[in-house]
Scaffold this active site. Structure first.
Site, PDB file in Angstrom:
ATOM      1  N   GLU A 154       0.646  -1.244   0.218  1.00 18.61           N
ATOM      2  CA  GLU A 154      -0.035   0.162   0.439  1.00 18.61           C
ATOM      3  C   GLU A 154       0.949   1.376   0.009  1.00 18.61           C
ATOM      4  O   GLU A 154       0.443   2.334  -0.369  1.00 18.61           O
ATOM      5  CB  GLU A 154      -1.070  -0.180   0.809  1.00 18.61           C
ATOM      6  CG  GLU A 154      -1.476   1.001   1.580  1.00 18.61           C
ATOM      7  CD  GLU A 154      -3.048   1.408   0.404  1.00 18.61           C
ATOM      8  OE1 GLU A 154      -3.039   2.428   0.278  1.00 18.61           O
ATOM      9  OE2 GLU A 154      -3.240  -0.153  -0.528  1.00 18.61           O
ATOM     10  N   GLU A 180      16.714 -14.703   3.433  1.00 13.09           N
ATOM     11  CA  GLU A 180      15.925 -14.404   2.958  1.00 13.09           C
ATOM     12  C   GLU A 180      16.854 -13.472   1.367  1.00 13.09           C
ATOM     13  O   GLU A 180      17.692 -12.141   2.263  1.00 13.09           O
ATOM     14  CB  GLU A 180      15.432 -13.067   4.248  1.00 13.09           C
ATOM     15  CG  GLU A 180      14.168 -12.758   3.198  1.00 13.09           C
ATOM     16  CD  GLU A 180      14.110 -11.357   4.391  1.00 13.09           C
ATOM     17  OE1 GLU A 180      12.446 -11.201   5.014  1.00 13.09           O
ATOM     18  OE2 GLU A 180      14.576 -10.258   4.921  1.00 13.09           O
TER      19      GLU A 180
END
Length: 246
Positions: A154, A180
Site C-alpha cells: 500500500e 531471506e
C-alpha cells in the site's frame, strides 16, 4: 560488489551482549529467559557462524551467476549486494513480539530472516532473471516467494522477496539454513531507503504528506523503469535466455 554488514563476535562478546539484554528488566520473565541463554552462549555463537556461512553460500552463488551472465550477454544484471546478519538485540526483540520461547531451537524454527541478502539489480527484468537462475540450482531449496513488484504494498514499496534454504557444510555435518533474499532495482532501493528514513527518523508534522508524495514517486519510478527497460532490451540480445521478460 558485496557489502557485509555483520560483525563476527567472540563468545565472550556475545555473552556480554546477552547479559546487557537481561539488564533491561532484571525481574521480568524476559530477563529470566535471556539468562537461560547465557548457559548456552556457545550454541548462540555456533548458530551465528552457521547463518553467516549460509550468507556466504548464497552470495558466492550469485556472484558466479552474475559473472557467467556477463560473459554470455556482456552486461552484469547485479549492480551490488548487501549481506547482513540480524543482530542479537533484534532477534530477541522479534522473539518477544512473536511471544515465542527464547531458545535456539525456537529461534531457528520461527525466525527466518536471521540471514539476509539484498540484491540490487540494474533493470526490472534482471530481478526475475536472477531469481530463475538461482532457484534452478539443485541445492537451493525454495520455501516462499512474495512479489511486491507485481503487487506493491500500500505504501508503494516494491521488491521481490524469496526465502530459500542452502546447505552449509561444517567439519562434521551439513545443515540446511534459511536465507531471506530481497531482489530489487536501483530505483526501488533508494525509494525503500527513503521510506525507511521517513518511517523511523522523520518527526516532521508533515509526515503523512511526505508518505503520499513518496507513494506518488513509486508510481512515477515504476513507469520510468518500464521505459528504460525497453530501451535496454534494444541494446542487449536476451533471446537465448528462456525466461519471459514481459
Amino acid at each position: 560488489m558485496i557489502l557485509y554488514r555483520n560483525t563476527n563476535l567472540s563468545i565472550d562478546e556475545l555473552k556480554d551482549r546477552l547479559e546487557n539484554q537481561a539488564l533491561f528488566d532484571p525481574d521480568s520473565s524476559q530477563a529470566l529467559d535471556t539468562k537461560e541463554l547465557l548457559s548456552n552462549v556457545t550454541g548462540w555463537f555456533e548458530t551465528q557462524q552457521l547463518y553467516n556461512g549460509a550468507l556466504k553460500e548464497i552470495s558466492t552463488k550469485l556472484e558466479i551467476l552474475d559473472e557467467e551472465f556477463q560473459m554470455n550477454y556482456t552486461y552484469n544484471p547485479i549492480h551490488h549486494m548487501e549481506c547482513r546478519l540480524k543482530s542479537m538485540h533484534s532477534i530477541i526483540e522479534k522473539m518477544n513480539r512473536l511471544h515465542i520461547q527464547k531458545t535456539i531451537p525456537s529461534m531457528r524454527e520461527h525466525i527466518t530472516d536471521i540471514s539476509g541478502i539484498r540484491v540490487i539489480c540494474r533493470y526490472l527484468h534482471d530481478v526475475y532473471i536472477i531469481e530463475k537462475m538461482l532457484l534452478a540450482q539443485d541445492d537451493v531449496t525454495f520455501i516462499r516467494r512474495r512479489d511486491y513488484i507485481q503487487e506493491p504494498k500500500e505504501s508503494g514499496y516494491r521488491s521481490l522477496h524469496l526465502l530459500v534454504k542452502v546447505p552449509v557444510f561444517l567439519s562434521k555435518r551439513k545443515e540446511s539454513v534459511p536465507v531471506e533474499i530481497q531482489l530489487r532495482t536501483i530505483p526501488m532501493d533508494y525509494w525503500a531507503s527513503l521510506e525507511h528514513d521517513l518511517q523511523y527518523k522523520n518527526t516532521s508534522k508533515d509526515k503523512e504528506i511526505h508518505h503520499k508524495e513518496l507513494k506518488a514517486c513509486a508510481q512515477s519510478l515504476a513507469e520510468i523503469e518500464e521505459t528504460m527497460q525497453g530501451i535496454h532490451r534494444a541494446t542487449v540480445n536476451l533471446e537465448n535466455f528462456s525466461l519471459p521478460l514481459s
